[in-house]
Design a protein around this motif. Structure first.
Motif, PDB file in Angstrom:
ATOM      1  N   ALA A 109       0.686  -1.280  -0.052  1.00  0.00           N
ATOM      2  CA  ALA A 109       0.023  -0.041  -0.008  1.00  0.00           C
ATOM      3  C   ALA A 109       0.710   1.258  -0.009  1.00  0.00           C
ATOM      4  O   ALA A 109       0.667   2.155  -0.795  1.00  0.00           O
ATOM      5  CB  ALA A 109      -1.009  -0.082   1.103  1.00  0.00           C
ATOM      6  N   ALA A 110       1.926   1.269   0.776  1.00  0.00           N
ATOM      7  CA  ALA A 110       2.965   2.529   0.752  1.00  0.00           C
ATOM      8  C   ALA A 110       3.288   2.594  -0.381  1.00  0.00           C
ATOM      9  O   ALA A 110       3.662   3.790  -1.036  1.00  0.00           O
ATOM     10  CB  ALA A 110       3.924   2.409   1.963  1.00  0.00           C
ATOM     11  N   GLU A 112       2.189   1.654  -3.502  1.00  0.00           N
ATOM     12  CA  GLU A 112       1.255   2.001  -4.417  1.00  0.00           C
ATOM     13  C   GLU A 112       0.981   3.668  -4.520  1.00  0.00           C
ATOM     14  O   GLU A 112       0.768   4.247  -5.420  1.00  0.00           O
ATOM     15  CB  GLU A 112      -0.111   1.179  -4.203  1.00  0.00           C
ATOM     16  CG  GLU A 112      -1.097   1.616  -5.518  1.00  0.00           C
ATOM     17  CD  GLU A 112      -2.043   0.529  -5.136  1.00  0.00           C
ATOM     18  OE1 GLU A 112      -3.423   1.117  -5.478  1.00  0.00           O
ATOM     19  OE2 GLU A 112      -1.854  -0.791  -4.766  1.00  0.00           O
ATOM     20  N   ALA A 113       1.002   3.952  -2.971  1.00  0.00           N
ATOM     21  CA  ALA A 113       0.856   5.362  -2.780  1.00  0.00           C
ATOM     22  C   ALA A 113       2.162   6.416  -2.807  1.00  0.00           C
ATOM     23  O   ALA A 113       1.933   7.561  -2.921  1.00  0.00           O
ATOM     24  CB  ALA A 113       0.242   5.653  -1.426  1.00  0.00           C
ATOM     25  N   ASP A 115       4.471   6.826  -1.101  1.00  0.00           N
ATOM     26  CA  ASP A 115       4.907   6.992   0.400  1.00  0.00           C
ATOM     27  C   ASP A 115       5.860   6.095   1.019  1.00  0.00           C
ATOM     28  O   ASP A 115       5.314   5.187   1.790  1.00  0.00           O
ATOM     29  CB  ASP A 115       3.894   7.410   0.967  1.00  0.00           C
ATOM     30  CG  ASP A 115       4.121   7.978   2.629  1.00  0.00           C
ATOM     31  OD1 ASP A 115       5.253   8.412   2.863  1.00  0.00           O
ATOM     32  OD2 ASP A 115       3.191   8.110   3.595  1.00  0.00           O
TER      33      ASP A 115
END
Length: 169
Positions: A109-110, A112-113, A115
């Motif tokens: 998720a990080a 993909e973002a 971040d």
């Protein structure tokens, strides 16, 4: 490279071998970001084919005119896969377990973002190994990860975390 050699080689030196591939990965990211060349059938003197007005196939691509063709990158993906697995793969690492774990999902998720502030060096290692291992089962997956910028993002984060410990010169 066996475990004894891997243990004798420092962490920074192992990562330096992987990070040497970053310029090529970034070159391929940039190439993928450019729009594909227009499809020009062999022998066409009228210029590029307008996919909205064409129903045929292109002699150049061997496929429909609207098919997107990426430059061949299997050499870069192959090099990356080999180096990652021979230099970074710890004995007993279970990449499927990492993907299914809460940490694996959080790292995905990080990434993909975009971040990566919470992504650790061990996370970078796990992601690169996972991408390299997946490439054995899903053809083109490592090439796609390079084109999408995921590999470059992970390599740049690893370089940031290592600082001067990974002299790639």
């Amino acid at each position: 490279m066996g475990p004894a050699v891997r243990d004798a080689e420092g962490e920074g030196a192992r990562w330096a071998r992987v990070l040497r591939l970053l310029p090529e990965v970034e070159r391929l990211e940039q190439a993928a970001a450019r729009p594909p060349d227009p499809v020009v059938p062999m022998g066409a003197a009228d210029g590029p084919v307008d996919p909205a007005r064409s129903s045929g196939t292109s002699g150049r691509t061997g496929g429909p005119p609207d098919a997107i063709r990426f430059p061949p990158m299997s050499g870069a993906a192959s090099s990356l896969s080999w180096v990652v697995q021979s230099v970074l793969l710890p004995p007993g690492f279970d990449w499927v377990e990492f993907v299914d774990s809460a940490r694996g999902r959080a790292v995905a998720a990080a990434l993909e973002a975009g971040d990566v502030g919470t992504v650790t060096l061990e996370d970078c290692r796990a992601v690169l190994i996972t991408l390299a291992r997946q490439a054995h089962f899903v053809e083109g997956s490592l090439d796609a990860a390079i084109r999408a910028g995921t590999v470059g993002l992970v390599l740049r984060r690893a370089r940031e975390l290592l600082g001067s410990d990974a002299d790639t010169g």
